[in-house]
Write a protein that holds these residues in place. Structure first.
Motif, mmCIF file in Angstrom:
data_model
loop_
_atom_site.group_PDB
_atom_site.id
_atom_site.type_symbol
_atom_site.label_atom_id
_atom_site.label_comp_id
_atom_site.label_asym_id
_atom_site.label_seq_id
_atom_site.Cartn_x
_atom_site.Cartn_y
_atom_site.Cartn_z
ATOM 1 N N ARG A 39 0.804 -1.221 0.000
ATOM 2 C CA ARG A 39 0.000 0.000 0.000
ATOM 3 C C ARG A 39 0.840 1.276 0.000
ATOM 4 N NH1 ARG A 39 -5.340 -1.613 1.554
ATOM 5 N NH2 ARG A 39 -5.295 -3.769 2.227
ATOM 6 N N MET A 40 2.165 1.143 0.087
ATOM 7 C CA MET A 40 3.027 2.313 0.146
ATOM 8 C C MET A 40 3.506 2.704 -1.255
ATOM 9 S SD MET A 40 5.427 1.491 3.404
ATOM 10 C CE MET A 40 6.163 3.089 3.464
ATOM 11 N N SER A 41 3.831 3.966 -1.387
ATOM 12 C CA SER A 41 4.374 4.442 -2.658
ATOM 13 C C SER A 41 5.892 4.239 -2.667
ATOM 14 C CB SER A 41 4.053 5.925 -2.847
ATOM 15 O OG SER A 41 4.730 6.695 -1.875
ATOM 16 N N ILE A 42 6.471 4.274 -3.850
ATOM 17 C CA ILE A 42 7.919 4.097 -3.990
ATOM 18 C C ILE A 42 8.691 5.188 -3.232
ATOM 19 C CG2 ILE A 42 9.834 4.044 -5.645
ATOM 20 C CD1 ILE A 42 8.175 1.555 -5.826
ATOM 21 N N PRO A 43 8.317 6.477 -3.349
ATOM 22 C CA PRO A 43 9.054 7.498 -2.583
ATOM 23 C C PRO A 43 8.978 7.283 -1.066
ATOM 24 C CG PRO A 43 7.792 8.533 -4.322
ATOM 25 C CD PRO A 43 7.375 7.103 -4.285
ATOM 26 N N ALA A 44 7.836 6.804 -0.575
ATOM 27 C CA ALA A 44 7.721 6.546 0.862
ATOM 28 C C ALA A 44 8.637 5.400 1.278
ATOM 29 C CB ALA A 44 6.279 6.226 1.223
ATOM 30 N N MET A 45 8.713 4.352 0.451
ATOM 31 C CA MET A 45 9.614 3.232 0.761
ATOM 32 C C MET A 45 11.068 3.693 0.776
ATOM 33 S SD MET A 45 8.236 -0.005 -1.338
ATOM 34 C CE MET A 45 6.530 -0.131 -1.764
ATOM 35 N N LEU A 46 11.437 4.518 -0.198
ATOM 36 C CA LEU A 46 12.807 5.029 -0.248
ATOM 37 C C LEU A 46 13.117 5.913 0.955
ATOM 38 C CD1 LEU A 46 13.107 5.848 -4.055
ATOM 39 C CD2 LEU A 46 14.160 3.953 -2.815
ATOM 40 N N ALA A 47 12.156 6.736 1.357
ATOM 41 C CA ALA A 47 12.357 7.616 2.515
ATOM 42 C C ALA A 47 12.519 6.804 3.794
ATOM 43 C CB ALA A 47 11.183 8.587 2.639
ATOM 44 N N ILE A 48 11.732 5.754 3.960
ATOM 45 C CA ILE A 48 11.840 4.914 5.154
ATOM 46 C C ILE A 48 13.178 4.177 5.160
ATOM 47 C CG2 ILE A 48 10.904 2.855 6.276
ATOM 48 C CD1 ILE A 48 8.127 3.924 5.515
ATOM 49 N N GLY A 49 13.583 3.668 4.002
ATOM 50 C CA GLY A 49 14.870 2.983 3.905
ATOM 51 C C GLY A 49 16.038 3.909 4.211
ATOM 52 N N ALA A 50 16.010 5.115 3.649
ATOM 53 C CA ALA A 50 17.079 6.083 3.906
ATOM 54 C C ALA A 50 17.075 6.501 5.374
ATOM 55 C CB ALA A 50 16.915 7.302 3.003
ATOM 56 N N GLY A 51 15.904 6.695 5.944
ATOM 57 C CA GLY A 51 15.820 7.064 7.358
ATOM 58 C C GLY A 51 16.394 5.984 8.257
#
Length: 85
Positions: A39-51
């Protein structure tokens, strides 16, 4: 269904490597992760991974500065034989 079972198994195994999450909680996290990620968008996944990456770097740096003596990071002694000279 198979994805949840596989995720639960992987989550339980991953939880064994942390001191704050037990096996059953890891299984729950592993089973729910695919549903949340779908249910998550690609930018949200990238932001969580980077965080997560930067948080780990920060925590490692903080431990190095304070000289943390966390014994959970050192492997247990496996031999009772005296050390060779």
């Amino acid at each position: 269904m198979f994805g949840k079972i596989i995720g639960a198994g992987l989550g339980a195994k991953a939880a064994e490597h942390t001191s704050k999450i037990g096996g059953p909680l890891g299984a729950v996290i592993g089973a729910t992760a695919p549903v949340i990620l779908r249910r998550m968008s690609i930018p949200a996944m990238l932001a969580i991974g980077a965080g997560g990456y930067f948080l780990k770097k920060y925590m490692d740096k903080k431990d190095a500065e304070t000289g943390s003596t966390d014994t959970s990071k050192t492997p247990p002694a496996t031999s009772t034989a005296p050390a060779a000279a």
